[in-house]
Design an enzyme around this catalytic site. Structure first.
Site, short mmCIF file in Angstrom:
data_model
loop_
_atom_site.label_atom_id
_atom_site.label_comp_id
_atom_site.label_asym_id
_atom_site.label_seq_id
_atom_site.Cartn_x
_atom_site.Cartn_y
_atom_site.Cartn_z
N PHE A 126 -7.49 7.52 3.19
CA PHE A 126 -8.14 6.70 4.06
C PHE A 126 -9.97 7.48 4.00
O PHE A 126 -10.79 6.34 3.87
CB PHE A 126 -7.75 6.76 5.79
CG PHE A 126 -8.22 5.97 6.65
CD1 PHE A 126 -8.12 4.26 6.42
CD2 PHE A 126 -9.51 5.95 7.20
CE1 PHE A 126 -9.47 3.31 6.83
CE2 PHE A 126 -10.33 5.63 8.12
CZ PHE A 126 -10.21 4.07 7.90
N GLY A 139 0.66 -1.42 -0.03
CA GLY A 139 0.28 0.01 -0.01
C GLY A 139 0.81 1.11 0.37
O GLY A 139 0.85 2.20 0.99
N ALA A 140 2.14 1.48 -1.15
CA ALA A 140 2.94 2.39 -1.26
C ALA A 140 2.70 3.76 -1.61
O ALA A 140 2.87 4.46 -2.18
CB ALA A 140 3.97 2.12 -0.84
N LYS A 161 -9.46 -4.77 11.97
CA LYS A 161 -8.28 -4.22 13.42
C LYS A 161 -8.21 -4.89 14.38
O LYS A 161 -6.78 -5.42 14.79
CB LYS A 161 -8.77 -3.22 13.10
CG LYS A 161 -7.80 -1.93 11.90
CD LYS A 161 -7.16 -2.54 11.77
CE LYS A 161 -6.72 -1.32 9.95
NZ LYS A 161 -5.40 -1.98 9.24
N ASN A 221 0.74 -2.25 5.10
CA ASN A 221 0.45 -1.67 5.66
C ASN A 221 -0.98 -0.88 4.37
O ASN A 221 -2.17 -0.57 5.27
CB ASN A 221 0.86 -0.28 5.29
CG ASN A 221 0.30 0.76 5.07
OD1 ASN A 221 0.11 1.74 6.06
ND2 ASN A 221 0.38 1.45 3.42
N SER A 255 -4.30 -0.50 14.13
CA SER A 255 -5.38 0.62 14.12
C SER A 255 -6.25 0.80 15.35
O SER A 255 -5.92 -0.68 16.07
CB SER A 255 -6.78 0.92 13.92
OG SER A 255 -7.67 1.75 13.59
N PRO A 289 -2.19 3.80 14.81
CA PRO A 289 -2.48 4.87 14.67
C PRO A 289 -4.21 5.31 15.16
O PRO A 289 -4.69 4.33 14.73
CB PRO A 289 -2.38 5.69 13.18
CG PRO A 289 -1.28 3.87 12.90
CD PRO A 289 -2.05 2.47 13.42
N ARG A 299 -1.93 -1.42 -6.02
CA ARG A 299 -2.73 -1.85 -6.99
C ARG A 299 -3.33 -0.97 -8.24
O ARG A 299 -2.75 -1.10 -9.58
CB ARG A 299 -4.79 -1.37 -7.00
CG ARG A 299 -4.43 -3.01 -6.70
CD ARG A 299 -6.41 -3.05 -5.84
NE ARG A 299 -6.03 -1.48 -4.74
CZ ARG A 299 -7.54 -1.47 -4.24
NH1 ARG A 299 -8.75 -2.03 -3.86
NH2 ARG A 299 -7.55 -0.27 -3.66
N TYR A 356 -15.12 -2.41 10.29
CA TYR A 356 -13.90 -2.52 10.15
C TYR A 356 -13.04 -2.43 10.89
O TYR A 356 -12.01 -2.97 11.38
CB TYR A 356 -13.86 -0.82 9.97
CG TYR A 356 -12.28 -0.65 10.08
CD1 TYR A 356 -11.07 -0.36 8.91
CD2 TYR A 356 -11.54 0.17 10.80
CE1 TYR A 356 -9.97 -0.19 8.97
CE2 TYR A 356 -10.41 0.83 10.51
CZ TYR A 356 -9.69 0.76 10.13
OH TYR A 356 -8.51 1.31 9.84
P1 NDP Z 1 -5.07 5.07 1.82
O1 NDP Z 1 -6.08 4.81 1.47
O2 NDP Z 1 -4.33 6.02 1.91
O3 NDP Z 1 -3.25 4.21 1.48
C1 NDP Z 1 -4.36 2.81 1.65
C2 NDP Z 1 -3.42 1.81 0.50
O4 NDP Z 1 -3.71 0.02 0.67
C3 NDP Z 1 -3.05 2.61 -0.61
O5 NDP Z 1 -1.66 2.74 -1.05
C4 NDP Z 1 -3.54 1.46 -1.58
O6 NDP Z 1 -3.42 1.19 -2.78
C5 NDP Z 1 -3.36 0.05 -0.60
N1 NDP Z 1 -4.11 -0.64 -0.70
C6 NDP Z 1 -5.59 -0.94 -0.38
N2 NDP Z 1 -6.39 -1.99 -1.23
C7 NDP Z 1 -5.85 -2.37 -1.41
C8 NDP Z 1 -5.63 -3.95 -2.19
N3 NDP Z 1 -6.90 -4.60 -2.37
N4 NDP Z 1 -4.97 -4.38 -2.46
C9 NDP Z 1 -3.26 -4.14 -2.33
N5 NDP Z 1 -3.01 -2.28 -1.71
C10 NDP Z 1 -4.26 -2.36 -1.73
O7 NDP Z 1 -5.14 5.36 3.41
P2 NDP Z 1 -3.81 5.46 4.84
O8 NDP Z 1 -2.60 5.11 4.57
O9 NDP Z 1 -4.56 5.78 5.92
O10 NDP Z 1 -4.15 3.54 5.60
C11 NDP Z 1 -2.62 2.69 5.73
C12 NDP Z 1 -3.28 2.11 6.93
O11 NDP Z 1 -2.90 2.46 7.44
C13 NDP Z 1 -4.40 1.36 6.73
O12 NDP Z 1 -4.34 -0.56 7.01
C14 NDP Z 1 -6.17 1.33 7.16
O13 NDP Z 1 -6.26 0.43 8.35
C15 NDP Z 1 -4.35 2.06 8.45
N6 NDP Z 1 -4.82 3.19 9.98
C16 NDP Z 1 -5.28 4.29 9.18
C17 NDP Z 1 -5.63 5.34 10.04
C18 NDP Z 1 -6.10 6.58 9.46
O14 NDP Z 1 -7.02 7.55 10.03
N7 NDP Z 1 -6.35 7.27 8.39
C19 NDP Z 1 -6.18 4.70 11.57
C20 NDP Z 1 -5.31 3.71 11.87
C21 NDP Z 1 -4.95 2.79 10.92
P3 NDP Z 1 -4.06 0.55 -4.38
O15 NDP Z 1 -5.27 1.57 -4.16
O16 NDP Z 1 -2.63 1.49 -5.06
O17 NDP Z 1 -4.04 -0.65 -3.91
C1 8X3 Z 2 -8.82 4.31 11.25
C2 8X3 Z 2 -8.88 5.29 12.62
O1 8X3 Z 2 -10.58 6.17 14.23
O2 8X3 Z 2 -11.46 5.45 11.63
O3 8X3 Z 2 -8.34 2.68 11.54
O4 8X3 Z 2 -11.27 4.07 13.43
S1 8X3 Z 2 -11.32 4.78 12.99
#
Ligand code: NDP
Ligand code: 8X3
Length: 250
Positions: free
Chosen positions: A188, A7-8, A155, A85, A138, A181, A32, A151
């Site tokens: 997100f 998920g970079a 987690k 991630n 999370s 986090p 993706r 969700y």
């Molecule tokens: P983003 O939506 O910005 O990034 C998510 C990443 O996950 C993207 O690079 C996406 O890439 C990848 N991804 C999603 N689905 C797929 C798939 N089916 N196959 C491959 N890659 C996938 O969100 P965040 O950076 O916030 O999220 C990263 C992680 O952090 C997640 O696990 C999220 O649950 C967790 N998190 C986020 C929080 C927040 O408040 N933002 C808080 C706590 C945890 P692509 O679409 O190109 O496939």
């Molecule tokens: C993402 C943070 O509070 O939306 O994991 O569940 S929250």
């Protein structure tokens, strides 16, 4: 250090790739969205003189995950750190009205996808006799909140898997860390609300959320502890957020 980040293409994963690259580490980046992967590879290789390998696959598809990892070069099979991630929330609503497609996307990505890549990469780490798996959980894996049902369940599963991986991989010199986090402003919430940017913006209105760079710094710190030190678990929150739902807004 060779670091594989799932998920970079955005948010936490992208910032993590940038930080490790800045510090001279080679990367394997996945996601993706092929165009974003190739832009990031080009940018990081030219800015930081490192080697970046990009793997475009849907982490929900076991065959894509296994083929991508098995086709890595011998040098790229020596992965030191796996950052699990990739993940998402889809929807926010009561269980009785749950959208089945949302449920399946979350379970297939956050739980099954994480398992597929962990299985493939942990076997490489076992051959290399060392490794470090960093799972992005999370606050939703530590507590539940109204309408967060599935969700939160995914987690909580990541929390349980981090603990069990740590036991299973203990004798193989593989560290396992969970980083959990609170609110981080990334794509997100746009993803959670099916592209509704106005609704997503409201989530962070009147407060200072964490940034993806905050989480990247935490991941980087965890990955750079001495060999005899492992950080098991971190809960990292914005100062204005005490629990998933107790937040101070201006
Ligand atoms: P983003 O939506 O910005 O990034 C998510 C990443 O996950 C993207 O690079 C996406 O890439 C990848 N991804 C999603 N689905 C797929 C798939 N089916 N196959 C491959 N890659 C996938 O969100 P965040 O950076 O916030 O999220 C990263 C992680 O952090 C997640 O696990 C999220 O649950 C967790 N998190 C986020 C929080 C927040 O408040 N933002 C808080 C706590 C945890 P692509 O679409 O190109 O496939
Ligand atoms: C993402 C943070 O509070 O939306 O994991 O569940 S929250």
């Amino acid at each position: 250090m060779l670091v594989l980040i799932t998920g970079a293409t955005s948010g936490i994963g992208k910032s993590t790739a940038e930080l490790f690259a800045k510090n001279g580490h080679d990367l394997i980046i996945t996601g993706r969205r092929e165009e974003r992967l190739s832009e990031l590879k080009t940018q990081l290789e030219s800015d930081f003189k490192i080697k970046v390998t990009s793997l475009c696959f849907d982490i929900r598809k076991l065959s894509e995950v296994e083929n991508s990892i098995s086709q890595l070069s011998e040098a790229n099979k020596k992965i030191d750190v796996l950052v699990n991630n990739a993940g998402l929330a889809a929807g926010l609503g009561p269980i009785q009205n749950g959208n089945i497609d949302h449920w399946e996307r979350m379970i297939d990505t956050n739980v099954k996808g994480l398992l597929y890549i962990t299985r493939a990469v942990s076997n490489l780490m076992i051959e290399n006799k060392k490794g470090h798996i960093i799972n992005i959980g999370s606050v939703a894996g530590k507590e539940v909140y109204a309408n967060g049902n599935v969700y939160c369940a995914t987690k909580h599963a990541v929390d349980a898997l981090s603990k069990s991986m740590r036991i299973d991989l203990l004798s193989h010199n593989i560290k396992v860390t969970a980083i959990n986090p609170g609110m981080v402003e990334t794509e997100f919430s746009v993803v959670r609300f099916d592209g509704d940017e106005a609704k997503a913006k409201k989530v962070y209105e009147g407060l200072q959320p964490l940034t993806p760079e905050d989480i990247a710094e935490t991941i980087y710190w965890v990955a750079n502890r001495p060999a005899h030190v492992n950080i098991n678990d971190i809960l990292i929150m914005p100062t204005v957020q005490a629990t998933a739902t107790n937040v101070i807004r201006n």
